[in-house]
Design a protein around this motif. Structure first.
Motif, PDB file in Angstrom:
ATOM      1  N   SER A 272       0.860  -1.182   0.000  1.00 17.56           N
ATOM      2  CA  SER A 272       0.000   0.000   0.000  1.00 17.56           C
ATOM      3  C   SER A 272       0.898   1.235   0.000  1.00 17.56           C
ATOM      4  CB  SER A 272      -0.914   0.010   1.236  1.00 17.56           C
ATOM      5  OG  SER A 272      -1.614   1.228   1.332  1.00 17.56           O
ATOM      6  N   TYR A 273       0.379   2.301  -0.557  1.00 19.62           N
ATOM      7  CA  TYR A 273       1.129   3.555  -0.611  1.00 19.62           C
ATOM      8  C   TYR A 273       0.456   4.621   0.254  1.00 19.62           C
ATOM      9  CZ  TYR A 273       3.787   1.495  -4.433  1.00 19.62           C
ATOM     10  OH  TYR A 273       4.600   0.683  -5.182  1.00 19.62           O
ATOM     11  N   SER A 274      -0.160   4.179   1.358  1.00 17.29           N
ATOM     12  CA  SER A 274      -0.922   5.091   2.209  1.00 17.29           C
ATOM     13  C   SER A 274      -0.061   5.771   3.259  1.00 17.29           C
ATOM     14  CB  SER A 274      -2.060   4.328   2.900  1.00 17.29           C
ATOM     15  OG  SER A 274      -2.897   3.711   1.955  1.00 17.29           O
ATOM     16  N   TYR A 275       1.136   5.213   3.558  1.00 19.39           N
ATOM     17  CA  TYR A 275       1.956   5.741   4.642  1.00 19.39           C
ATOM     18  C   TYR A 275       3.280   6.267   4.103  1.00 19.39           C
ATOM     19  CZ  TYR A 275      -1.258   2.992   7.516  1.00 19.39           C
ATOM     20  OH  TYR A 275      -2.374   2.465   8.089  1.00 19.39           O
ATOM     21  N   GLU A 276       3.745   7.330   4.715  1.00 20.95           N
ATOM     22  CA  GLU A 276       5.057   7.877   4.417  1.00 20.95           C
ATOM     23  C   GLU A 276       5.595   8.504   5.705  1.00 20.95           C
ATOM     24  OE1 GLU A 276       8.396   8.521   2.270  1.00 20.95           O
ATOM     25  OE2 GLU A 276       6.582   7.547   1.508  1.00 20.95           O
ATOM     26  N   SER A 277       6.795   8.118   6.117  1.00 20.22           N
ATOM     27  CA  SER A 277       7.367   8.642   7.353  1.00 20.22           C
ATOM     28  C   SER A 277       8.852   8.861   7.171  1.00 20.22           C
ATOM     29  CB  SER A 277       7.125   7.668   8.522  1.00 20.22           C
ATOM     30  OG  SER A 277       7.754   6.427   8.271  1.00 20.22           O
ATOM     31  N   VAL A 278       9.359   9.928   7.806  1.00 22.72           N
ATOM     32  CA  VAL A 278      10.785  10.252   7.768  1.00 22.72           C
ATOM     33  C   VAL A 278      11.246  10.595   9.176  1.00 22.72           C
ATOM     34  CG1 VAL A 278      10.800  11.047   5.383  1.00 22.72           C
ATOM     35  CG2 VAL A 278      10.276  12.656   7.213  1.00 22.72           C
ATOM     36  N   MET A 279      12.527  10.373   9.423  1.00 23.95           N
ATOM     37  CA  MET A 279      13.156  10.704  10.699  1.00 23.95           C
ATOM     38  C   MET A 279      14.421  11.504  10.394  1.00 23.95           C
ATOM     39  SD  MET A 279      13.165  10.241  14.066  1.00 23.95           S
ATOM     40  CE  MET A 279      14.290  10.140  15.457  1.00 23.95           C
ATOM     41  N   ASN A 280      14.421  12.785  10.790  1.00 23.22           N
ATOM     42  CA  ASN A 280      15.541  13.675  10.470  1.00 23.22           C
ATOM     43  C   ASN A 280      15.808  13.728   8.967  1.00 23.22           C
ATOM     44  OD1 ASN A 280      15.938  14.150  13.215  1.00 23.22           O
ATOM     45  ND2 ASN A 280      17.368  12.446  13.419  1.00 23.22           N
ATOM     46  N   GLY A 281      14.719  13.691   8.201  1.00 25.33           N
ATOM     47  CA  GLY A 281      14.835  13.768   6.756  1.00 25.33           C
ATOM     48  C   GLY A 281      15.206  12.466   6.078  1.00 25.33           C
ATOM     49  N   LYS A 282      15.311  11.353   6.831  1.00 25.67           N
ATOM     50  CA  LYS A 282      15.697  10.060   6.277  1.00 25.67           C
ATOM     51  C   LYS A 282      14.516   9.091   6.352  1.00 25.67           C
ATOM     52  CE  LYS A 282      19.887  11.560   5.732  1.00 25.67           C
ATOM     53  NZ  LYS A 282      20.399  11.890   4.386  1.00 25.67           N
ATOM     54  N   PRO A 283      14.478   8.081   5.482  1.00 26.26           N
ATOM     55  CA  PRO A 283      13.375   7.099   5.519  1.00 26.26           C
ATOM     56  C   PRO A 283      13.294   6.416   6.879  1.00 26.26           C
ATOM     57  CG  PRO A 283      14.671   6.849   3.512  1.00 26.26           C
ATOM     58  CD  PRO A 283      15.415   7.816   4.383  1.00 26.26           C
ATOM     59  N   SER A 284      12.085   6.123   7.311  1.00 24.89           N
ATOM     60  CA  SER A 284      11.894   5.518   8.633  1.00 24.89           C
ATOM     61  C   SER A 284      10.638   4.669   8.644  1.00 24.89           C
ATOM     62  CB  SER A 284      11.796   6.600   9.716  1.00 24.89           C
ATOM     63  OG  SER A 284      10.660   7.416   9.498  1.00 24.89           O
TER      64      SER A 284
END
Length: 436
Positions: A272-284
């Motif tokens: 699914s492409y429903s979520y997107e999260s980053v931590m300090n600008g990096k993938p998480s």
């Protein structure tokens, strides 16, 4: 007089006070520690997926049949439902306080089973999930790549395979909510090319059902004079992108073969492409951990932290686990303020009593009574099934005034007897017997 047994036997009064202290301390060690008491009604959540459907279509074809079937389940208070344009349907059923969550989930599951025939085939093929939902959020860790060498797909998959199973085994963790997506094969259809060949999406799904299957193949030599019997083995489900690309759709009049790669793009993407999260600008990839009702939140959080530390040490280079939320931090800060208020209240009471009586021994009596009463209260909390939380601690703060008032009344009454001529409690006891 029966009420004077503690005057005749002060050792008995001391023994009872010591026993209350010991029982209270033992109960305090075993009491669950949490921010708020478990007063929220039990909830059961039903989720279903209708891939590609709009929110209106999900509402009409999925939510309505399920709601009509679930409505009226035993001990139900009310229910809420949501439908999204991603094809997600969620129904939350609230039950009366004290209802067994496991039995509530079973009852809801039975009602959902009755509605299976009314749901679209795509929904029943994926499945309708019924589970009890806990609202006590404990912990939010996040897995990320500080140098960005791993993308979100890899992090999500690593979290789902290697970390979440270990966290689920921790005693006191009710559920782990995965806020991410795992690897999934995606077939992106090309509408213009499909129209040229007269194809519709169901034709592609039919090809998948026919050529990507796992089924029994039988054996050779079962009913023969041969010595050996051989079980037939075939590859089964496809696993490589190239294998899906080369699936045959149909043969063309010119003798060529039409394959999936001719009408679609096949790639290993996300489910699914429903979520997107980053931590300090990096993938998480973050997750949420929920608490079992009645569990000791402090101990569970400590065990989660220890497990995450151990996992962090064994992570591949370029990965780290950080903590976004630890309920212990707010819980300890809140309890610290309440305990500080408790200590200040005790000190003020002791000082006020000493300033008015000007007698250290008379001040010591209310002070000891406060300690014995408060510590002994934890035994009553354990018997009543309560936990150490902000409400019970605030109640202890308010109860200090009552305890001190009672102790001061007793001390003042003793001083009044001394002022009237009595010199010891035994003298007053004999005087009362002579009077009667």
């Amino acid at each position: 007089m029966r009420g004077n047994i503690f005057i005749k036997r002060p050792a008995m009064a001391i023994s009872i006070s010591v026993m209350l202290l010991i029982v209270g301390i033992i109960s305090l060690v075993g009491l669950p520690v949490e921010q708020y008491p478990d007063i929220a009604p039990p909830t059961v959540q039903v989720t279903a997926t209708y891939t590609g459907a709009s929110a209106e279509a999900v509402q009409k074809s999925v939510v309505v049949p399920l709601e009509e079937s679930i409505n009226g389940v035993e001990n139900m208070l009310y229910m809420t439902s949501t439908a999204s344009n991603q094809g997600q349907a969620t129904i939350t059923v609230y039950f009366k306080q004290g209802t067994n969550p496991d039995m509530a989930a079973v009852n809801v599951q039975n009602r959902v089973s009755k509605a299976q025939g009314l749901l679209p085939a795509e929904v029943t093929r994926i499945g309708v999930t019924t589970q009890k939902q806990q609202n006590s959020l404990l912990y939010i860790p996040i897995l990320y790549s500080p140098d960005g060498r791993y993308d979100k797909q890899f992090l999500d998959n690593y979290m789902d395979i290697n970390i979440i199973p270990r966290l689920k085994r921790i005693n006191g963790v009710a559920d782990v909510m995965f806020i991410g997506n795992v690897y999934s094969l995606r077939i992106w259809l090309k509408p213009d090319i499909m129209a040229q060949y007269g194809l519709v999406p169901s034709d592609i799904t039919s090809v998948l059902d026919e050529q990507n299957i796992e089924s029994p193949t039988g054996a050779f030599g079962e009913n023969s004079a041969n010595t050996f019997q051989y079980t037939m083995i075939y590859k089964g489900r496809l696993s490589e992108v190239s294998e899906f690309e080369n699936m045959v759709i149909r043969s063309l009049p010119d003798g060529n073969v039409l394959r999936v790669k001719d009408v679609a793009e096949v790639e290993l993407g996300w489910q699914s492409y429903s979520y997107e999260s980053v931590m300090n600008g990096k993938p998480s990839c973050p997750i949420r951990l929920y608490q079992v009702a009645g569990a000791n939140a402090t101990e569970v959080n400590n065990e989660i932290s220890a497990t995450l530390e151990e996992i962090n040490e064994n992570l591949p280079e370029g990965m780290e686990i950080a903590t976004i939320l630890n309920s212990n931090e707010f819980l300890f800060a809140s309890i610290h303020e309440v305990v500080l208020t408790l200590v200040i209240a005790i000190i003020l009471v002791v000082l006020v009593v000493y300033f008015f009586l000007h007698d250290f021994k008379s001040t010591l009596i209310p002070s000891i009574s406060i300690i014995v009463s408060l510590v002994g209260t934890f035994a009553c909390l354990a018997i009543a099934g309560f936990s150490v939380n902000l409400l019970t601690l605030f109640a202890l703060v308010l109860a200090i005034g009552t305890v001190v008032d009672d102790a001061i009344v007793v001390v003042e009454a003793v001083h009044a007897k001394f002022d009237s001529g009595y010199r010891s409690p035994y003298f007053w006891l004999h005087a009362m017997r002579w009077a009667t």
